[in-house]
Design a protein around this motif. Structure first.
Motif, short mmCIF file in Angstrom:
data_model
loop_
_atom_site.label_atom_id
_atom_site.label_comp_id
_atom_site.label_asym_id
_atom_site.label_seq_id
_atom_site.Cartn_x
_atom_site.Cartn_y
_atom_site.Cartn_z
N GLU A 83 0.81 -1.22 0.00
CA GLU A 83 0.00 0.00 0.00
C GLU A 83 0.85 1.27 0.00
OE1 GLU A 83 -2.36 -3.29 1.93
OE2 GLU A 83 -0.32 -2.48 2.08
N THR A 84 2.15 1.14 0.25
CA THR A 84 3.01 2.34 0.30
C THR A 84 3.98 2.41 -0.87
OG1 THR A 84 4.69 1.24 1.69
CG2 THR A 84 2.89 2.38 2.83
N TRP A 85 3.77 1.59 -1.89
CA TRP A 85 4.73 1.57 -2.99
C TRP A 85 4.87 2.92 -3.72
CZ3 TRP A 85 3.61 2.88 -7.93
CH2 TRP A 85 2.29 2.79 -8.36
N PRO A 86 3.81 3.76 -3.84
CA PRO A 86 4.03 5.05 -4.51
C PRO A 86 5.06 5.92 -3.79
CG PRO A 86 1.68 4.57 -4.37
CD PRO A 86 2.39 3.57 -3.49
N PHE A 87 5.09 5.80 -2.48
CA PHE A 87 6.01 6.63 -1.71
C PHE A 87 7.42 6.03 -1.71
CE2 PHE A 87 1.71 6.54 0.23
CZ PHE A 87 1.25 7.67 -0.44
N GLY A 88 7.50 4.72 -1.87
CA GLY A 88 8.81 4.11 -2.07
C GLY A 88 9.42 4.56 -3.38
N VAL A 89 8.59 4.65 -4.43
CA VAL A 89 9.06 5.15 -5.71
C VAL A 89 9.50 6.62 -5.58
CG1 VAL A 89 8.38 5.71 -8.07
CG2 VAL A 89 7.67 3.54 -7.05
N GLY A 90 8.69 7.38 -4.85
CA GLY A 90 9.04 8.79 -4.63
C GLY A 90 10.37 8.95 -3.94
N TYR B 262 3.72 8.61 3.63
CA TYR B 262 4.07 7.66 4.69
C TYR B 262 3.36 8.02 6.00
CZ TYR B 262 7.74 5.14 2.14
OH TYR B 262 8.43 4.33 1.26
N SER B 263 3.31 9.32 6.29
CA SER B 263 2.64 9.75 7.52
C SER B 263 1.15 9.41 7.49
CB SER B 263 2.82 11.27 7.71
OG SER B 263 4.19 11.62 7.79
N LEU B 264 0.54 9.60 6.33
CA LEU B 264 -0.89 9.27 6.18
C LEU B 264 -1.13 7.79 6.43
CD1 LEU B 264 -3.77 10.11 5.28
CD2 LEU B 264 -3.05 9.63 2.93
N GLN B 265 -0.28 6.94 5.91
CA GLN B 265 -0.45 5.51 6.10
C GLN B 265 -0.23 5.10 7.55
OE1 GLN B 265 -2.13 4.28 3.98
NE2 GLN B 265 -1.09 3.45 2.18
N LEU B 266 0.68 5.78 8.23
CA LEU B 266 0.87 5.50 9.65
C LEU B 266 -0.38 5.86 10.45
CD1 LEU B 266 4.53 6.66 10.43
CD2 LEU B 266 3.62 4.34 10.59
N VAL B 267 -0.97 7.00 10.12
CA VAL B 267 -2.19 7.42 10.81
C VAL B 267 -3.32 6.44 10.52
CG1 VAL B 267 -3.96 9.22 10.92
CG2 VAL B 267 -1.55 9.86 10.86
N ALA B 268 -3.45 6.03 9.26
CA ALA B 268 -4.50 5.08 8.89
C ALA B 268 -4.33 3.76 9.63
CB ALA B 268 -4.48 4.85 7.38
N GLN B 269 -3.10 3.30 9.73
CA GLN B 269 -2.83 2.05 10.45
C GLN B 269 -3.21 2.17 11.91
OE1 GLN B 269 -1.87 -0.89 9.43
NE2 GLN B 269 -1.52 -1.84 11.41
N GLY B 270 -2.90 3.35 12.50
CA GLY B 270 -3.23 3.56 13.91
C GLY B 270 -4.71 3.66 14.17
N LEU B 271 -5.45 4.27 13.23
CA LEU B 271 -6.89 4.47 13.43
C LEU B 271 -7.72 3.26 13.07
CD1 LEU B 271 -7.32 8.12 12.06
CD2 LEU B 271 -7.33 7.39 14.45
N TRP B 272 -7.39 2.63 11.97
CA TRP B 272 -8.24 1.54 11.47
C TRP B 272 -7.56 0.18 11.43
CZ3 TRP B 272 -8.10 6.08 8.06
CH2 TRP B 272 -9.12 6.98 8.34
N GLY B 273 -6.29 0.15 11.81
CA GLY B 273 -5.58 -1.13 11.82
C GLY B 273 -5.19 -1.63 10.45
N ALA B 274 -5.28 -0.79 9.44
CA ALA B 274 -4.91 -1.19 8.09
C ALA B 274 -4.52 0.05 7.30
CB ALA B 274 -6.07 -1.90 7.38
N TYR B 275 -3.67 -0.15 6.29
CA TYR B 275 -3.26 0.95 5.43
C TYR B 275 -4.35 1.25 4.40
CZ TYR B 275 1.43 -0.01 7.24
OH TYR B 275 2.51 -0.21 8.05
N LEU B 276 -4.36 2.50 3.93
CA LEU B 276 -5.25 2.87 2.83
C LEU B 276 -4.76 2.21 1.53
CD1 LEU B 276 -5.63 6.71 3.51
CD2 LEU B 276 -7.30 4.91 4.04
N PRO B 277 -5.65 1.98 0.59
CA PRO B 277 -5.20 1.47 -0.71
C PRO B 277 -4.16 2.41 -1.33
CG PRO B 277 -7.58 1.34 -0.53
CD PRO B 277 -7.12 2.13 0.66
N ALA B 278 -3.22 1.83 -2.06
CA ALA B 278 -2.13 2.63 -2.61
C ALA B 278 -2.64 3.76 -3.49
CB ALA B 278 -1.17 1.72 -3.39
#
Length: 208
Positions: free
Chosen positions: A8-15, A83-99
């Motif tokens: 789910e974080t591959w766009p930011f890895g590319v960045g 990356y920060s957004l995905q961390l927040v999503a994981q903390g709130l909902w227990g899962a990352y947002l779709p990439a």
């Protein structure tokens, strides 16, 4: 799942990879006196504030800050926010947002970074060009190469004063194919071709 290896974080890895790659290219270019930023800026068209697109590009400081610097700013804001957004999503909902969703939501953050930090860099870079001064008034003026090495096909920055004593920073190329002007060389601005000026060696250096 690890933040940096999650699909789910591959766009930011590319960045992040692009940030490292562009920084390395620019660094290597400096070692051989070849600025990739100047090469990219050389191929960009000359922008004027007479259309919505040009105004939008001006809002992003295109033409005031080297294009590669603006790209690095965008990628930095995009990647950090993503990356920060995905961390927040994981903390709130227990899962990352779709990439695709996280990548889309991070675009405004990248643009905001370009707008805010680009303004700071634009003030740091010594540019004092005024739209009130016609391009033609700078022809025949003497300047000094102040950044890079000017070759045909590879522009360098030159510092030029207009008739009112105001300083302008122009991107210049030699008018003659064989000429190469290193930093500190006095040049005479003879014409403008597209977004760049052509110059020759100052025939009267004592008049500078």
């Amino acid at each position: 799942m690890n933040l940096f290896t999650a699909p789910e974080t591959w766009p930011f890895g590319v960045g992040f990879a692009l940030i490292v790659g562009l920084a390395l290219i620019e660094g290597l270019g400096m070692l051989i006196a070849l600025s990739p930023s100047s090469v990219v800026d050389h191929w960009l068209p000359d922008f004027h504030a007479d259309s919505a697109l040009d105004q939008w590009l001006g809002w992003l400081h295109v033409g005031k800050v080297p294009a590669l610097v603006l790209l690095l700013l965008f990628l930095t804001g995009y990647t950090v926010f993503g990356y920060s957004l995905q961390l927040v999503a994981q903390g709130l909902w227990g899962a990352y947002l779709p990439a695709w969703l996280a990548g889309t939501l991070a675009v405004p953050a990248g643009l905001a970074t370009v707008r805010s930090l680009g303004a700071l860099i634009a003030h740091i870079i010594p540019r004092d060009e005024s739209s009130a001064v016609s391009d033609q008034t700078l022809l025949g003026r003497v300047g000094v190469i102040s950044g890079g090495i000017a070759r045909r096909g590879l522009a360098a920055q030159a510092r030029v004063r207009d008739s009112l004593g105001r300083t302008h920073y122009l991107m210049v190329e030699p008018d003659l194919e064989a000429d190469v002007f290193e930093e500190g060389t006095q040049v005479l601005i003879v014409r403008k071709v597209g977004a760049f000026y052509r110059c020759i060696a100052n025939p009267h250096p004592g008049l500078m």
